[in-house]
Each structure stands twice: as C-alpha cells, then as structure tokens.
Design an enzyme around this catalytic site. Structure first.
Site, PDB file in Angstrom:
ATOM      1  N   HIS A  63       0.838  -1.201   0.000  1.00 55.74           N
ATOM      2  CA  HIS A  63       0.000   0.000   0.000  1.00 55.74           C
ATOM      3  C   HIS A  63       0.871   1.249   0.000  1.00 55.74           C
ATOM      4  CE1 HIS A  63       0.734  -0.601   4.282  1.00 55.74           C
ATOM      5  NE2 HIS A  63       0.156   0.544   4.594  1.00 55.74           N
ATOM      6  N   HIS A  65       1.133   3.944   1.921  1.00 59.58           N
ATOM      7  CA  HIS A  65       1.574   4.718   3.083  1.00 59.58           C
ATOM      8  C   HIS A  65       3.095   4.886   3.021  1.00 59.58           C
ATOM      9  CE1 HIS A  65      -2.217   4.003   5.742  1.00 59.58           C
ATOM     10  NE2 HIS A  65      -2.283   5.133   5.081  1.00 59.58           N
ATOM     11  N   ASP A  67       5.529   4.741   5.029  1.00 60.36           N
ATOM     12  CA  ASP A  67       6.475   3.782   5.630  1.00 60.36           C
ATOM     13  C   ASP A  67       6.630   2.523   4.779  1.00 60.36           C
ATOM     14  OD1 ASP A  67       3.758   3.302   6.537  1.00 60.36           O
ATOM     15  OD2 ASP A  67       4.524   1.899   8.037  1.00 60.36           O
ATOM     16  N   HIS A  68       5.901   2.454   3.667  1.00 57.99           N
ATOM     17  CA  HIS A  68       6.027   1.290   2.779  1.00 57.99           C
ATOM     18  C   HIS A  68       6.583   1.651   1.397  1.00 57.99           C
ATOM     19  CE1 HIS A  68       3.703  -1.467   5.496  1.00 57.99           C
ATOM     20  NE2 HIS A  68       3.398  -0.277   5.996  1.00 57.99           N
ATOM     21  N   HIS A 140      -7.696  -1.373   5.336  1.00 62.47           N
ATOM     22  CA  HIS A 140      -6.700  -0.503   5.974  1.00 62.47           C
ATOM     23  C   HIS A 140      -6.938   0.994   5.746  1.00 62.47           C
ATOM     24  CE1 HIS A 140      -2.971   0.458   7.868  1.00 62.47           C
ATOM     25  NE2 HIS A 140      -2.385   0.900   6.778  1.00 62.47           N
ATOM     26  N   ASP A 211      -0.640  -3.848   5.716  1.00 57.58           N
ATOM     27  CA  ASP A 211      -1.342  -3.457   6.938  1.00 57.58           C
ATOM     28  C   ASP A 211      -2.841  -3.730   6.773  1.00 57.58           C
ATOM     29  OD1 ASP A 211       1.164  -2.520   7.449  1.00 57.58           O
ATOM     30  OD2 ASP A 211       0.609  -0.397   7.614  1.00 57.58           O
ATOM     31  N   HIS A 269       6.193  -5.415  11.560  1.00 54.20           N
ATOM     32  CA  HIS A 269       5.497  -4.125  11.662  1.00 54.20           C
ATOM     33  C   HIS A 269       5.094  -3.894  13.130  1.00 54.20           C
ATOM     34  CE1 HIS A 269       2.584  -0.909  10.513  1.00 54.20           C
ATOM     35  NE2 HIS A 269       3.226  -0.854   9.361  1.00 54.20           N
TER      36      HIS A 269
HETATM   37 ZN   LIG Z   1       2.653   0.556   7.868  1.00 49.10          ZN
HETATM   38 ZN   LIG Z   2      -0.356   1.514   6.515  1.00 51.75          ZN
END
Ligand SMILES: [Zn+2]
Ligand SMILES: [Zn+2]
Length: 310
Positions: A63, A65, A67-68, A140, A211, A269
């Site tokens: 996804h 976000h 942090d990914h 998510h 997530d 995670h």
């Molecule tokens: Zn994440």
């Molecule tokens: Zn996320």
C-alpha cells in the site's frame, strides 16, 4: 528460498527497527530477489546484507503509506548506478505509477534499465514460470493488499540408480530426460520420465500481507500456507486501538494462523512502544495461541524449507 527482513517497525523508523521491507531470495534461480515494500532507507538496510540491487527483479508494494514506499525512488535510482541493466517490475496499488514517475521525472533521474509498473487490484494474479502470485484486498483505510506466493509443484529428482541400470551414464542426456515426458535415445531406446524420477516436489505457499485490521476475515485465502508474514502493530490489550487505526494485534494474527492451519507465523510491523520485557510478552501472548510464532527483527533471515518442523 530465504526471507530477509529489512525493516520491521510500524509507521516510524526507530534505532532498532527500520520501516517496512522484506526480501525474498530465490537461491535456486541465480540469486534473484523479490522485494515486498520499500520503506525509506531500504537501500541503506540492503547495504548490510548480501543482496545486490541489480538482482531485484520484482518489487511488490502492499500500500501507498509512506512507511512502505518512501524508499522506492532512491532504490530504483541506485540500481541504475550499480550495474542494474535487467528489467524490473513494480507491482502496487493505483497511484504507484504516478508516485514513481513523478519522483523520477522531477529529480531528472534516468534509469538504465526497463522499468515496468503494474497497478494491481483485488483478485489480480501473476503467473510466472515457477510461481503464482495472488492478490487480495485488505482493510486498511486506503487500498492495501496481501500477496499469496504459491510455488508450482516440481518434477522429482532423477533416480540415477535407475538410469544407470538402464545403461544411461550421467551427462547432458540427464537434463533432457528430466525436461521431457519421453526421450528417444540414439540407441532407439525410449525413456519415459515418470519411470526414472522420484515423487513430485510439493510447492511452498507463503503469505505476505500489508497493513490491515480484522485479519480473521482472510482465513480462506491463507489456508494451509507454509509461512504467514503478518503485521502485528499492537498487543492484545490494545485490540480496540488496533481496530481504530486499521491495524492488527498479535492475538488476532495468532488466531488467524491457528484457524488457517499455517505452519509458521512471523510477526512484523511492530510498534516501537514495545521494548524489552514488553516485547517478550508480546511474543509469548501470540505463542500461547499459536506456538510456532517468531518475532521479526531487522536483518533476520529465515529459510523457507519444503516442510517446517514445528
Ligand atoms: Zn505501515
Ligand atoms: Zn499503513
């Protein structure tokens, strides 16, 4: 197959856990690598491993976000400087193409290899020579996907004893016999592969999820897999918070592993709020429900054998 965890923290990097990235190495296939997620500084993490960026053939993004994905432009660009000339494909949710193309174009980055970007959706399937990758949509807040990597069953090993008894000595002919249903030898002899190979080698099944909240709803997709890699941002006491923030708890994920009959579970995670004793409690809480659970940490490498002995 080996898996190396390059980033195992949730949301923000900490001193001990970088943001998300997982490498799947195919030892059998000239060391090629598939990457799952590419959080910021993934290329720095890779420097501490034996992974060569040019060996990365596919990157799957769960996804969008930060942090990914914030490590993607840097890694894609560095791959070019590190003799990466072979094609690379990135699979990710709608928007990934715009993110990559914008980052590369505003920074004037020219890649020296062909880059393909595929936008995935619920039910998307990738059919490779030895693997099938299935995609499922998770829950998510923004589109987040899970991947099921199913290795195709492989022809068993050649039984050298049997071949020798038939008067066939080792040589290039062995490869031919393994590759074909029937091989006609110059002597006029016909060799049926089924007569000279051992039992089929059962393919492995791994799950790597992005997530999500409410993980139990994905039980059928995960059913009987060898390895489940799943986020566990919160512990059992914070299940309501996990739900509110569209994440999972260690307890829910352990229940999922148990109900789906998987062989091994890796929790990743992990929120930085869990340290030291709390972190060992975090693991034991899951192990009470599903004993074959381990906690990922940055640079942990695990083998994916054909059968896990629990
Ligand atoms: Zn994440
Ligand atoms: Zn996320």
């Amino acid at each position: 197959m080996n898996i190396t965890f390059l980033g195992t923290g949730a949301g923000l990097p900490s001193k001990s856990r970088n943001v998300s990235a997982i490498a799947l190495h195919f030892m059998e296939n000239q060391g090629s690598v598939w990457l799952f997620d590419c959080g910021e500084a993934t290329q720095h993490q890779i420097l501490h491993t034996s992974i060569r960026p040019r060996k990365i053939e596919k990157i799957f993004i769960t996804h969008l976000h930060g942090d990914h994905i914030y490590g993607l432009p840097g890694l894609l660009s560095s791959r070019s400087f590190q003799e990466g000339t072979t094609p690379l494909t990135v699979y990710g949710p709608k928007g990934i193409k715009q993110f990559i193309e914008t980052s590369l174009s505003v920074s004037g980055t020219q890649l020296l290899y062909p880059l393909h970007i595929v936008e995935i959706f619920d039910g998307y399937q990738l059919n490779e020579t030895n693997f099938i990758v299935d995609v499922i949509k998770l829950e998510h807040g923004i589109d987040s996907f899970g991947f099921r990597i199913t290795e195709k069953d492989q022809i068993g090993e050649l039984q050298v004893d049997k071949l020798k008894k038939l008067g066939i000595e080792p040589g290039p002919i062995y490869q031919q016999i393994k590759a074909n249903d029937v091989t006609h030898l110059p002597s006029g002899q016909q060799i049926y592969r089924k007569d000279v190979v051992g039992p089929m080698k059962k393919g492995r099944k791994l799950i790597i999820f992005g997530d999500t909240r409410n993980p139990l709803q994905f039980k059928d997709f995960i059913d009987q897999s060898d390895l489940l890699i799943h986020e566990a941002t919160f512990n059992g006491n914070s299940q309501e918070i996990a739900y509110q923030y569209f994440h999972s708890s260690n307890v829910e994920v352990a229940q999922l592993a148990k109900q789906a009959g998987v062989k091994k579970l890796v929790l990743t995670h992990i929120s930085a709020r869990y340290q030291d004793e709390e972190l060992s409690n975090f693991l034991s809480e899951a192990c009470v429900i599903f004993p074959s659970t381990i906690l990922a940490e940055d640079f942990l490498t695990i083998k994916v054998p054909r059968t896990f002995d629990n």
